[in-house]
Design a protein around this motif. Structure first.
Motif, PDB file in Angstrom:
ATOM      1  N   GLY A   1       0.808  -1.045  -0.040  1.00  0.00           N
ATOM      2  CA  GLY A   1       0.001   0.100   0.110  1.00  0.00           C
ATOM      3  C   GLY A   1       0.758   1.283   0.003  1.00  0.00           C
ATOM      4  N   HIS A   2       1.985   1.036  -0.346  1.00  0.00           N
ATOM      5  CA  HIS A   2       3.206   2.446  -0.178  1.00  0.00           C
ATOM      6  C   HIS A   2       4.230   1.993  -1.137  1.00  0.00           C
ATOM      7  N   TYR A   3       5.052   3.006  -1.345  1.00  0.00           N
ATOM      8  CA  TYR A   3       6.039   2.877  -2.149  1.00  0.00           C
ATOM      9  C   TYR A   3       7.203   4.049  -1.746  1.00  0.00           C
ATOM     10  N   ILE A   4       8.378   3.609  -2.191  1.00  0.00           N
ATOM     11  CA  ILE A   4       9.521   4.510  -2.112  1.00  0.00           C
ATOM     12  C   ILE A   4      10.034   4.806  -3.535  1.00  0.00           C
ATOM     13  N   GLN A   5       9.847   6.157  -3.689  1.00  0.00           N
ATOM     14  CA  GLN A   5      10.348   6.708  -5.088  1.00  0.00           C
ATOM     15  C   GLN A   5      11.787   6.900  -5.125  1.00  0.00           C
ATOM     16  N   HIS A   6      12.591   6.355  -5.920  1.00  0.00           N
ATOM     17  CA  HIS A   6      13.979   6.784  -6.244  1.00  0.00           C
ATOM     18  C   HIS A   6      14.158   7.841  -7.123  1.00  0.00           C
ATOM     19  N   SER A   7      14.996   9.182  -7.012  1.00  0.00           N
ATOM     20  CA  SER A   7      14.945  10.244  -7.762  1.00  0.00           C
ATOM     21  C   SER A   7      15.802   9.614  -9.068  1.00  0.00           C
ATOM     22  N   SER A   8      16.856   8.440  -8.724  1.00  0.00           N
ATOM     23  CA  SER A   8      17.620   8.283  -9.979  1.00  0.00           C
ATOM     24  C   SER A   8      18.259   6.912  -9.622  1.00  0.00           C
ATOM     25  N   VAL A   9      19.007   5.995 -10.527  1.00  0.00           N
ATOM     26  CA  VAL A   9      19.443   4.808 -10.195  1.00  0.00           C
ATOM     27  C   VAL A   9      20.528   4.835  -9.093  1.00  0.00           C
ATOM     28  N   ALA A  10      21.095   6.098  -9.052  1.00  0.00           N
ATOM     29  CA  ALA A  10      22.417   6.099  -7.923  1.00  0.00           C
ATOM     30  C   ALA A  10      22.036   6.833  -6.961  1.00  0.00           C
ATOM     31  N   ARG A  11      20.671   7.583  -6.890  1.00  0.00           N
ATOM     32  CA  ARG A  11      20.253   8.314  -5.675  1.00  0.00           C
ATOM     33  C   ARG A  11      18.872   7.660  -4.991  1.00  0.00           C
ATOM     34  N   TYR A  12      18.937   7.210  -3.905  1.00  0.00           N
ATOM     35  CA  TYR A  12      17.636   6.767  -3.279  1.00  0.00           C
ATOM     36  C   TYR A  12      17.235   7.590  -2.334  1.00  0.00           C
ATOM     37  N   THR A  13      15.925   7.790  -2.160  1.00  0.00           N
ATOM     38  CA  THR A  13      15.259   8.746  -1.473  1.00  0.00           C
ATOM     39  C   THR A  13      14.235   7.678  -0.607  1.00  0.00           C
ATOM     40  N   MET A  14      14.589   7.604   0.704  1.00  0.00           N
ATOM     41  CA  MET A  14      14.004   6.698   1.659  1.00  0.00           C
ATOM     42  C   MET A  14      12.854   7.238   2.272  1.00  0.00           C
ATOM     43  N   ARG A  15      12.120   7.854   1.478  1.00  0.00           N
ATOM     44  CA  ARG A  15      10.799   8.426   2.135  1.00  0.00           C
ATOM     45  C   ARG A  15       9.316   7.493   1.642  1.00  0.00           C
ATOM     46  N   VAL A  16       9.007   6.881   2.763  1.00  0.00           N
ATOM     47  CA  VAL A  16       7.742   6.069   2.357  1.00  0.00           C
ATOM     48  C   VAL A  16       6.409   6.826   2.204  1.00  0.00           C
ATOM     49  N   LEU A  17       5.958   6.635   0.869  1.00  0.00           N
ATOM     50  CA  LEU A  17       4.927   7.286   0.305  1.00  0.00           C
ATOM     51  C   LEU A  17       3.601   6.454   0.366  1.00  0.00           C
ATOM     52  N   ALA A  18       2.309   7.110   0.435  1.00  0.00           N
ATOM     53  CA  ALA A  18       0.979   6.352   0.394  1.00  0.00           C
ATOM     54  C   ALA A  18       0.933   5.988  -1.054  1.00  0.00           C
ATOM     55  N   CYS A  19       0.372   5.065  -1.516  1.00  0.00           N
ATOM     56  CA  CYS A  19       0.147   4.515  -3.025  1.00  0.00           C
ATOM     57  C   CYS A  19      -0.640   5.578  -3.258  1.00  0.00           C
TER      58      CYS A  19
END
Length: 209
Positions: free
Chosen positions: A88-106
């Motif tokens: 019910g959630h996802y973590i959107q990565h800004s690029s292949v090398a940069r990960y944004t570990m913010r949990v977002l509601a679907c």
């Protein structure tokens, strides 16, 4: 938030001051940064609890704020750390090398059916989803159709057509000969039949002449 950190948390209160000593802690693990927004809001960056070897890495941490680096807020907020992004959630990565570990509601119009998703899946044609944080899409009901993906609400069946099945992408049956069909007609049975169709719009017979 994720145990590996990343993302930001807004903390609301009163009496915040724009000092260089402004700081946040998550069960005494220092936040990488604290941002002053106003006297009632501070933004705290989530630390990497694994690198800090915190016992709260897979648990809840007490989030506190200090203005001078010594005296901490008497009250705290409970912040939960997760090892895997939940359904019910996802973590959107800004690029292949940069990960944004913010949990977002679907997002509405999408579904997140499994753990660890990096982006939500769009609801396919024939389905829709009006709510956030869902693990599956809803099939288009009778009397409606869903022609495209990412739909948040179905379209009412077009006048002159019958939508008598679920999951329709387009209206697929013409109104029966000698009848007319208003928008939302959901059965081919003519008006007056009584076979459990109560509440469903039916074709109406054309008037003489």
């Amino acid at each position: 938030g994720m145990t590996t950190g990343g993302g930001f948390v807004s903390v609301y209160g009163f009496g915040f001051l724009n000092y260089t000593t402004l700081a946040c802690s998550f069960s005494w693990i220092s936040s990488p940064s604290a941002i002053f927004v106003s006297t009632t809001q501070v933004i705290c960056e989530v630390p990497n609890m694994l690198d800090a070897r915190s016992t709260h890495a897979l648990d809840s941490a007490a989030l506190r704020v200090t203005l001078n680096g010594r005296d901490w807020s008497r009250t705290s907020l409970h912040f939960r750390f997760l090892g895997t992004c939940p359904m019910g959630h996802y973590i959107q990565h800004s690029s292949v090398a940069r990960y944004t570990m913010r949990v977002l509601a679907c997002l509405a119009g999408h579904f997140c059916e499994s753990e660890g998703m990096s982006q939500p899946s769009p609801c396919p044609p024939g389905t829709y989803q009006p709510y956030r944080q869902q693990v599956q899409c809803q099939q288009c009901p009778r009397g409606f159709y869903c022609p495209s993906s990412r739909m948040t609400e179905p379209l009412t069946c077009t006048r002159g057509w019958v939508c008598d099945d679920i999951g329709l992408v387009v209206p697929h049956r013409r109104c029966p000969r000698g009848h007319y069909c208003d928008e939302g007609t959901s059965t081919r049975l003519a008006w007056g039949h009584n076979v459990g169709e109560t509440g469903r719009l039916m074709p109406r017979a054309c008037a003489p002449g």
